[in-house]
Write a protein that holds these residues in place. Structure first.
Motif, PDB file in Angstrom:
ATOM      1  N   LEU A  21       0.957  -1.124   0.386  1.00  0.00           N
ATOM      2  CA  LEU A  21      -0.175  -0.219   0.032  1.00  0.00           C
ATOM      3  C   LEU A  21       0.506   1.365   0.379  1.00  0.00           C
ATOM      4  O   LEU A  21       2.287   1.141   1.167  1.00  0.00           O
ATOM      5  CB  LEU A  21      -0.709  -0.039   1.215  1.00  0.00           C
ATOM      6  CG  LEU A  21      -1.528   1.412   1.184  1.00  0.00           C
ATOM      7  CD1 LEU A  21      -2.465   1.736   0.345  1.00  0.00           C
ATOM      8  CD2 LEU A  21      -2.565   0.947   3.042  1.00  0.00           C
ATOM      9  N   PHE A  22       0.325   1.887  -1.125  1.00  0.00           N
ATOM     10  CA  PHE A  22       1.822   3.289  -0.845  1.00  0.00           C
ATOM     11  C   PHE A  22       0.442   4.699  -1.093  1.00  0.00           C
ATOM     12  O   PHE A  22      -0.325   4.824  -1.757  1.00  0.00           O
ATOM     13  CB  PHE A  22       1.792   3.218  -2.431  1.00  0.00           C
ATOM     14  CG  PHE A  22       3.373   2.353  -2.613  1.00  0.00           C
ATOM     15  CD1 PHE A  22       4.325   2.672  -2.084  1.00  0.00           C
ATOM     16  CD2 PHE A  22       2.637   1.366  -3.552  1.00  0.00           C
ATOM     17  CE1 PHE A  22       5.170   1.462  -2.118  1.00  0.00           C
ATOM     18  CE2 PHE A  22       4.040   0.125  -3.226  1.00  0.00           C
ATOM     19  CZ  PHE A  22       5.616   0.342  -2.683  1.00  0.00           C
ATOM     20  N   GLU A  23       0.613   5.387  -0.144  1.00  0.00           N
ATOM     21  CA  GLU A  23      -0.104   6.128   0.483  1.00  0.00           C
ATOM     22  C   GLU A  23      -0.419   7.702  -0.424  1.00  0.00           C
ATOM     23  O   GLU A  23       1.080   7.744  -1.703  1.00  0.00           O
ATOM     24  CB  GLU A  23       0.459   6.883   2.085  1.00  0.00           C
ATOM     25  CG  GLU A  23       0.231   5.727   2.945  1.00  0.00           C
ATOM     26  CD  GLU A  23      -1.626   5.988   3.031  1.00  0.00           C
ATOM     27  OE1 GLU A  23      -1.847   6.612   2.556  1.00  0.00           O
ATOM     28  OE2 GLU A  23      -1.218   3.831   4.006  1.00  0.00           O
ATOM     29  N   VAL A  24      -0.275   9.066   0.079  1.00  0.00           N
ATOM     30  CA  VAL A  24      -0.203  10.081  -1.149  1.00  0.00           C
ATOM     31  C   VAL A  24       0.821  10.603  -1.012  1.00  0.00           C
ATOM     32  O   VAL A  24       1.280  10.949  -0.593  1.00  0.00           O
ATOM     33  CB  VAL A  24      -0.998  11.478  -0.008  1.00  0.00           C
ATOM     34  CG1 VAL A  24      -1.007  12.092  -1.218  1.00  0.00           C
ATOM     35  CG2 VAL A  24      -2.437  10.455  -0.442  1.00  0.00           C
ATOM     36  N   ARG A  25       0.739  11.098  -2.373  1.00  0.00           N
ATOM     37  CA  ARG A  25       2.233  11.867  -3.048  1.00  0.00           C
ATOM     38  C   ARG A  25       3.984  10.448  -2.977  1.00  0.00           C
ATOM     39  O   ARG A  25       4.404  11.279  -2.003  1.00  0.00           O
ATOM     40  CB  ARG A  25       2.545  13.287  -2.530  1.00  0.00           C
ATOM     41  CG  ARG A  25       1.384  13.769  -3.025  1.00  0.00           C
ATOM     42  CD  ARG A  25       1.904  15.465  -2.120  1.00  0.00           C
ATOM     43  NE  ARG A  25       1.113  15.907  -1.841  1.00  0.00           N
ATOM     44  CZ  ARG A  25      -0.168  16.942  -1.505  1.00  0.00           C
ATOM     45  NH1 ARG A  25       1.350  17.687  -0.779  1.00  0.00           N
ATOM     46  NH2 ARG A  25      -1.110  17.518  -1.214  1.00  0.00           N
ATOM     47  N   VAL A  26       3.824   9.236  -3.231  1.00  0.00           N
ATOM     48  CA  VAL A  26       4.908   8.502  -3.701  1.00  0.00           C
ATOM     49  C   VAL A  26       5.710   8.844  -4.257  1.00  0.00           C
ATOM     50  O   VAL A  26       4.754   8.621  -5.255  1.00  0.00           O
ATOM     51  CB  VAL A  26       4.838   7.617  -2.698  1.00  0.00           C
ATOM     52  CG1 VAL A  26       6.184   6.342  -1.811  1.00  0.00           C
ATOM     53  CG2 VAL A  26       4.385   7.517  -1.671  1.00  0.00           C
ATOM     54  N   PHE A  27       7.514   8.693  -4.241  1.00  0.00           N
ATOM     55  CA  PHE A  27       8.193   8.191  -5.292  1.00  0.00           C
ATOM     56  C   PHE A  27       8.535   6.999  -5.563  1.00  0.00           C
ATOM     57  O   PHE A  27       9.528   6.929  -4.827  1.00  0.00           O
ATOM     58  CB  PHE A  27       8.713   9.514  -5.531  1.00  0.00           C
ATOM     59  CG  PHE A  27       9.471   9.649  -6.770  1.00  0.00           C
ATOM     60  CD1 PHE A  27       9.549  10.152  -8.132  1.00  0.00           C
ATOM     61  CD2 PHE A  27      11.063   9.170  -6.591  1.00  0.00           C
ATOM     62  CE1 PHE A  27       9.999  10.251  -9.292  1.00  0.00           C
ATOM     63  CE2 PHE A  27      11.559   9.670  -7.811  1.00  0.00           C
ATOM     64  CZ  PHE A  27      11.209  10.118  -9.393  1.00  0.00           C
ATOM     65  N   ILE A  28       8.270   6.340  -6.407  1.00  0.00           N
ATOM     66  CA  ILE A  28       8.645   5.256  -6.413  1.00  0.00           C
ATOM     67  C   ILE A  28       9.366   4.781  -7.688  1.00  0.00           C
ATOM     68  O   ILE A  28       9.054   4.240  -8.376  1.00  0.00           O
ATOM     69  CB  ILE A  28       7.840   3.663  -6.343  1.00  0.00           C
ATOM     70  CG1 ILE A  28       6.833   4.265  -4.665  1.00  0.00           C
ATOM     71  CG2 ILE A  28       8.835   2.054  -5.764  1.00  0.00           C
ATOM     72  CD1 ILE A  28       5.209   3.395  -5.336  1.00  0.00           C
ATOM     73  N   THR A  29      11.241   4.191  -7.161  1.00  0.00           N
ATOM     74  CA  THR A  29      12.308   4.078  -8.149  1.00  0.00           C
ATOM     75  C   THR A  29      12.699   2.741  -7.773  1.00  0.00           C
ATOM     76  O   THR A  29      12.839   2.167  -6.567  1.00  0.00           O
ATOM     77  CB  THR A  29      13.427   5.083  -7.710  1.00  0.00           C
ATOM     78  OG1 THR A  29      13.678   4.440  -7.017  1.00  0.00           O
ATOM     79  CG2 THR A  29      12.592   6.342  -8.180  1.00  0.00           C
ATOM     80  N   ALA A  30      13.425   2.231  -8.008  1.00  0.00           N
ATOM     81  CA  ALA A  30      13.942   1.278  -8.359  1.00  0.00           C
ATOM     82  C   ALA A  30      15.000   0.943  -6.986  1.00  0.00           C
ATOM     83  O   ALA A  30      15.763   0.195  -7.094  1.00  0.00           O
ATOM     84  CB  ALA A  30      15.037   0.355  -9.560  1.00  0.00           C
TER      85      ALA A  30
END
Length: 64
Positions: free
Chosen positions: A49-58
């Protein structure tokens, strides 16, 4: 985790508003709230679960 332990449909993919998913990204059974960025070739699996305004990179994830 073995595939037989998962019931079909028990982990749907939910994508909120203003999300951006990069090419070759794999999303399986996760939830993205609003304004989530998933970079190219990132893999996200069951139950995340990813909340509001998350930046997911490798290399990991961060908030902005």
């Amino acid at each position: 985790m073995r595939a037989r332990q998962l019931r079909p449909g028990s982990f749907p993919v939910e994508i909120g508003t203003d999300c951006l998913i990069g090419p070759q990204a794999s999303l399986v059974g996760c939830q993205l709230s609003e304004a989530v960025y998933v970079a190219t070739q990132v893999m996200i699996f069951h139950g995340e679960l990813f909340e509001v305004r998350v930046f997911i990179t490798a290399m990991g994830r961060s908030r902005w």
